[in-house]
Scaffold this motif. Structure first.
Motif, PDB file in Angstrom:
ATOM      1  N   THR A 184      22.403  42.075 -10.367  1.00 49.60           N
ATOM      2  CA  THR A 184      22.636  43.058 -11.420  1.00 49.60           C
ATOM      3  C   THR A 184      21.803  44.309 -11.161  1.00 49.60           C
ATOM      4  O   THR A 184      22.283  45.428 -11.231  1.00 49.60           O
ATOM      5  CB  THR A 184      22.259  42.454 -12.785  1.00 49.60           C
ATOM      6  OG1 THR A 184      22.831  41.165 -12.848  1.00 49.60           O
ATOM      7  CG2 THR A 184      22.759  43.313 -13.901  1.00 49.60           C
TER       8      THR A 184
ATOM      9  N   VAL B 128      27.002  50.993  -8.980  1.00 50.08           N
ATOM     10  CA  VAL B 128      27.912  51.115 -10.115  1.00 50.08           C
ATOM     11  C   VAL B 128      28.599  52.469 -10.015  1.00 50.08           C
ATOM     12  O   VAL B 128      27.946  53.506 -10.019  1.00 50.08           O
ATOM     13  CB  VAL B 128      27.179  50.980 -11.458  1.00 50.08           C
ATOM     14  CG1 VAL B 128      28.087  51.394 -12.598  1.00 50.08           C
ATOM     15  CG2 VAL B 128      26.728  49.544 -11.657  1.00 50.08           C
TER      16      VAL B 128
ATOM     17  N   VAL C  81      41.233  41.387 -10.608  1.00 50.32           N
ATOM     18  CA  VAL C  81      39.993  41.032 -11.299  1.00 50.32           C
ATOM     19  C   VAL C  81      39.403  39.755 -10.709  1.00 50.32           C
ATOM     20  O   VAL C  81      40.084  38.980 -10.031  1.00 50.32           O
ATOM     21  CB  VAL C  81      40.246  40.802 -12.805  1.00 50.32           C
ATOM     22  CG1 VAL C  81      40.643  42.097 -13.474  1.00 50.32           C
ATOM     23  CG2 VAL C  81      41.296  39.713 -13.043  1.00 50.32           C
ATOM     24  N   ASP C  82      38.140  39.552 -10.979  1.00 55.18           N
ATOM     25  CA  ASP C  82      37.495  38.257 -10.796  1.00 55.18           C
ATOM     26  C   ASP C  82      38.112  37.351 -11.863  1.00 55.18           C
ATOM     27  O   ASP C  82      37.874  37.545 -13.059  1.00 55.18           O
ATOM     28  CB  ASP C  82      35.988  38.439 -11.006  1.00 55.18           C
ATOM     29  CG  ASP C  82      35.223  37.123 -10.988  1.00 55.18           C
ATOM     30  OD1 ASP C  82      35.801  36.079 -11.379  1.00 55.18           O
ATOM     31  OD2 ASP C  82      34.046  37.144 -10.611  1.00 55.18           O
TER      32      ASP C  82
ATOM     33  N   ALA D 111      35.756  35.666 -14.463  1.00 57.72           N
ATOM     34  CA  ALA D 111      35.133  36.573 -15.433  1.00 57.72           C
ATOM     35  C   ALA D 111      36.173  37.090 -16.424  1.00 57.72           C
ATOM     36  O   ALA D 111      35.956  37.070 -17.644  1.00 57.72           O
ATOM     37  CB  ALA D 111      34.471  37.741 -14.697  1.00 57.72           C
TER      38      ALA D 111
ATOM     39  N   ARG E   7      35.155  41.786 -14.632  1.00 64.09           N
ATOM     40  CA  ARG E   7      34.713  42.260 -13.320  1.00 64.09           C
ATOM     41  C   ARG E   7      35.903  42.285 -12.372  1.00 64.09           C
ATOM     42  O   ARG E   7      36.816  41.461 -12.475  1.00 64.09           O
ATOM     43  CB  ARG E   7      33.641  41.328 -12.725  1.00 64.09           C
ATOM     44  CG  ARG E   7      32.317  41.349 -13.460  1.00 64.09           C
ATOM     45  CD  ARG E   7      31.580  42.687 -13.257  1.00 64.09           C
ATOM     46  NE  ARG E   7      30.323  42.753 -14.006  1.00 64.09           N
ATOM     47  CZ  ARG E   7      30.226  43.128 -15.284  1.00 64.09           C
ATOM     48  NH1 ARG E   7      31.311  43.470 -15.955  1.00 64.09           N
ATOM     49  NH2 ARG E   7      29.056  43.180 -15.895  1.00 64.09           N
ATOM     50  N   SER E   8      35.859  43.211 -11.433  1.00 66.50           N
ATOM     51  CA  SER E   8      36.887  43.223 -10.398  1.00 66.50           C
ATOM     52  C   SER E   8      36.585  42.110  -9.394  1.00 66.50           C
ATOM     53  O   SER E   8      35.480  41.553  -9.377  1.00 66.50           O
ATOM     54  CB  SER E   8      36.898  44.573  -9.678  1.00 66.50           C
ATOM     55  OG  SER E   8      35.675  44.761  -9.002  1.00 66.50           O
TER      56      SER E   8
ATOM     57  N   GLY F 279      33.514  42.553  -7.727  1.00 68.28           N
ATOM     58  CA  GLY F 279      32.266  42.493  -8.485  1.00 68.28           C
ATOM     59  C   GLY F 279      31.895  43.692  -9.328  1.00 68.28           C
ATOM     60  O   GLY F 279      30.794  43.760  -9.864  1.00 68.28           O
ATOM     61  N   LEU F 280      32.813  44.648  -9.478  1.00 69.29           N
ATOM     62  CA  LEU F 280      32.460  45.849 -10.242  1.00 69.29           C
ATOM     63  C   LEU F 280      32.857  45.713 -11.714  1.00 69.29           C
ATOM     64  O   LEU F 280      33.867  45.095 -12.030  1.00 69.29           O
ATOM     65  CB  LEU F 280      33.176  47.070  -9.659  1.00 69.29           C
ATOM     66  CG  LEU F 280      32.784  47.463  -8.249  1.00 69.29           C
ATOM     67  CD1 LEU F 280      33.651  48.626  -7.770  1.00 69.29           C
ATOM     68  CD2 LEU F 280      31.300  47.838  -8.199  1.00 69.29           C
ATOM     69  N   PRO F 281      32.083  46.326 -12.618  1.00 69.52           N
ATOM     70  CA  PRO F 281      32.525  46.430 -14.008  1.00 69.52           C
ATOM     71  C   PRO F 281      33.628  47.480 -14.114  1.00 69.52           C
ATOM     72  O   PRO F 281      33.793  48.308 -13.209  1.00 69.52           O
ATOM     73  CB  PRO F 281      31.266  46.894 -14.747  1.00 69.52           C
ATOM     74  CG  PRO F 281      30.470  47.624 -13.714  1.00 69.52           C
ATOM     75  CD  PRO F 281      30.783  46.971 -12.392  1.00 69.52           C
TER      76      PRO F 281
ATOM     77  N   ASP G 137      35.131  50.480 -20.136  1.00 66.53           N
ATOM     78  CA  ASP G 137      35.397  49.115 -20.598  1.00 66.53           C
ATOM     79  C   ASP G 137      35.785  49.055 -22.072  1.00 66.53           C
ATOM     80  O   ASP G 137      35.511  48.091 -22.759  1.00 66.53           O
ATOM     81  CB  ASP G 137      34.200  48.208 -20.311  1.00 66.53           C
ATOM     82  CG  ASP G 137      32.960  48.631 -21.078  1.00 66.53           C
ATOM     83  OD1 ASP G 137      33.025  49.629 -21.832  1.00 66.53           O
ATOM     84  OD2 ASP G 137      31.918  47.961 -20.926  1.00 66.53           O
TER      85      ASP G 137
END
Ligand SMILES: [Cu+2]
Length: 655
Positions: A14, A22, A399-400, A403, A468-469, A472-474, A478
């Motif tokens: 993180t 990010v 997406v992930d 998540a 999350r993608s 791993g990205l937000p 959002d």
């Protein structure tokens, strides 16, 4: 032990993501500033791209400029030449068949250059309308309809409230090139922006004010009444497409969609823009007609915001013949107030700006910028569709699945605004929905949410902090605001096999409302038997200012402070401890949906005293004992966007 190291590992990931990777809006959409020649006051009122790629710009100061090489190809500078001048506030521009058309305050004008010297030599009145002379009687347009008629919108005057002082103020008019005028619809209050979607349907953007709880865009058809009754005083005139009278509109504070059940001509907004969250003053509407040259949002609408100097994105869909959809943040940080947008021939976006002597988060008084997609794919919610039992999200990248399949990755809250003659509205009837389950498609491009507690007519805020993608990205943004005019009919999803929420708590929870605000004393304390030691009056000035730069009070003295909001928008007055005013203003901005009911006063030790959020043309007196510590304190309006200019000094001197 294993879980601890996993936890530490997660923390590390993180931290790394936050420190380095990010992504931000600028990674995907670059802003390029066009240099404006010295001495040119380019307060942009209208933009039109000519077939040869030149950009035509009309200004609030009444000029039209032609800009050659606006894309600055090959590193060259754009070249500005003046095409027309002496116009009366040219707040729109359109090009058709060798002529430029602009709405002046009192007429629609055709500008032509007959001898080809690059200057208009013919200014022709296409159609003129009466004008009372009030400063707030803006006229906008034109926008060409597909049948070749030009649409013009006429702003209401402001006389302490919105008023229609001359015929057709508060209306949208259609005018043919040979000057035949037909009224289209009424109920406009401040219709600075309007445009056609890719299906040729008209949408207009409204600004918060009387009868308008928050900004919105509405689908406008002939005979519609879209909200503010002032223009209805002309519904008896020949050509009117409405029979409603102003007195037919009940002033109850019921939500607009409820009132519309009894007033069939009243058209609820297609998409609301929650005030101070997605902006404070909606402006232009432009569909993405670039077929992918501008990124993944082809066919969607871009909607500008003047006060917040930013652009939102809207996905529209039609359920039972009614438009509705979702608004998303898109790009912020423009140099001045965003008023106009136009597509360049290469699919980049020209953005024309003015703060009109008001203020905007972009500090420049005016400007011209170009927004270019870098070709990188942002991780965004591309579309959000209503389902019989929830929503379906489509993403721009996979997406992930774990998540995005977790119901705890999302939160949904419904709310709406009052419809009444009062200026603006707090969000009302807030209720949380419950995410009952989520199903992610095999390719990871879609998530289907099953939600308890969706309400027809309401705005639904969907927060997606846990999504999350696959890489791993937000989400770049959002949050989405979906205006649910119609819940589609159909089968609900079978929850078997879906990830479901393990928390069966209350499906509907009213959110705690108004916090007590002891720092605001509006009656004189009983102990002040001799009255206040000093009474200070502070009023407002146009351009987001207090009329007083500094006031002096003696430490420990009894102060009565009269705040007189004689402006045409909402303001408060907050006194802060020394040096904290910027933090307090930032905390106020972050109050989000709770902001209005808290008068945009954060719960903070840095706030010493404050007034309520005051409607235009209202006043409030607060009573307080001045700090015993001499020093320089600041008073500031914490309504989002106002604090940079709307501030002054409270000097506390030793007794
Ligand atoms: Cu203010």
């Amino acid at each position: 032990m294993r879980s601890l190291s996993l936890f530490l590992g997660l923390l590390l990931v993180t931290a790394t993501v936050h420190a380095q990777t990010v992504p931000v809006e600028d990674d995907y959409y670059k802003m390029i500033t066009l240099p404006i020649p010295e001495g040119v006051v380019l307060e942009v009122g209208g933009l039109a791209v000519m077939p040869d790629g030149r950009l035509a710009v009309s200004t609030r100061r009444g000029e039209v400029w032609l800009v050659e090489n606006p894309a600055m190809d090959g590193g060259g500078r754009p070249h500005f030449s003046r095409f027309a001048h002496g116009l009366h506030e040219a707040l729109g521009l359109a090009y058709r068949d060798g002529a430029l058309y602009t709405a002046q305050r009192s007429e629609l004008t055709r500008l032509t250059d007959r001898n080809g010297d690059g200057r208009a030599d013919r200014y022709e009145t296409v159609y003129a309308w009466p004008l009372e002379g009030n400063y707030h009687e803006y006229s906008y347009g034109p926008v060409f309809r597909r049948d070749g008629a030009m649409l013009v919108t006429l702003n209401l005057a402001w006389v302490g409230y919105g008023a229609s002082l001359s015929p057709w103020r508060g209306w949208t008019l259609a005018i043919t090139p040979d000057g035949q005028m037909t009224p289209v619809a009424s109920g406009m209050r401040s219709p600075a922006g309007f445009g056609l979607n890719t299906d040729g349907e008209l949408f207009y953007a409204e600004n918060q004010g009387d009868w308008v709880g928050s900004g919105y865009i509405t689908h406008v058809e002939t005979g519609d009444f879209v909200g503010n009754p002032a223009g209805l005083r002309w519904s008896h005139l020949p050509g009117s497409t409405l029979t409603l009278k102003p007195e037919d509109i009940p002033d109850t504070g019921e939500p607009l969609f409820e009132v519309a059940k009894d007033v069939p001509a009243l058209k609820p907004p297609a998409v609301w823009f929650p005030h101070t969250i997605l902006g404070i003053s909606t402006s232009d509407i432009l569909p993405d007609s670039t077929r992918g040259a501008f990124g993944p949002f082809a066919g969607q609408l871009l909607v500008g915001d003047q006060g917040h100097s930013k652009i939102a994105r809207v996905f529209l869909e039609k359920i039972d013949g009614v438009y509705q959809g979702a608004a998303f943040p898109f790009r912020e940080g423009f140099a001045s107030g965003v008023l106009r947008m136009a597509w360049g021939v290469d699919g980049s976006l020209y953005v024309g700006m003015t703060n009109r002597g008001w203020a905007s988060t972009g500090k420049a008084p005016f400007g011209l910028q170009r927004l270019v997609w870098t070709g990188k794919m942002p991780f965004e919610v591309k579309t959000m569709r209503a389902m019989p039992d929830g929503f379906e999200l489509e993403f721009t990248k996979p997406v992930d699945r774990q998540a995005a399949g977790n119901p705890a990755a999302y939160a949904v809250t419904g709310f709406i605004y009052k419809y009444h003659s009062t200026y603006g509205s707090p969000p009302i009837n807030q209720e949380e929905g419950r995410i009952r389950g989520v199903m992610v498609s095999d390719d990871g491009m879609k998530a289907r949410l099953v939600i308890d507690g969706l309400r027809e007519g309401y705005i639904h805020e969907l927060k997606m902090p846990g999504v999350r993608s696959a890489d791993g990205l937000p989400l770049l943004h959002d949050v989405a605001y979906y205006t649910l005019n119609r819940i589609p009919e159909g089968e609900s999803l079978n929850l078997a096999g879906m990830a479901t929420s393990g928390n069966p708590q209350r499906a509907k929870t009213a959110i705690a409302s108004a916090t007590p605000q002891p720092k605001r004393q509006t009656t004189m304390p009983a102990a002040w038997t001799g009255g206040p030691d000093v009474t200070v009056t502070i009023a407002t000035e146009p351009s987001l200012k207090f009329d007083t730069d500094a006031i002096d009070v003696v430490a420990g003295s009894r102060v009565a402070l009269v705040f007189n909001n004689d402006d045409d928008m909402l303001h408060n007055l907050v006194i802060t401890t020394p040096g904290t005013e910027d933090d307090v203003a930032m905390d106020a901005l972050r109050l989000g949906l709770q902001g209005h009911e808290m008068s945009y006063v954060p719960d903070s030790d840095a706030v010493l005293f404050h007034t309520a959020l005051l409607e235009p043309e209202t006043a409030e007196t607060i009573y307080f004992t001045a700090p015993t510590e001499p020093g320089t304190y600041t008073f500031v309006c914490t309504f989002p966007g106002h604090a940079t200019t709307m501030r002054g000094t409270l000097r506390v001197t030793a007794r």
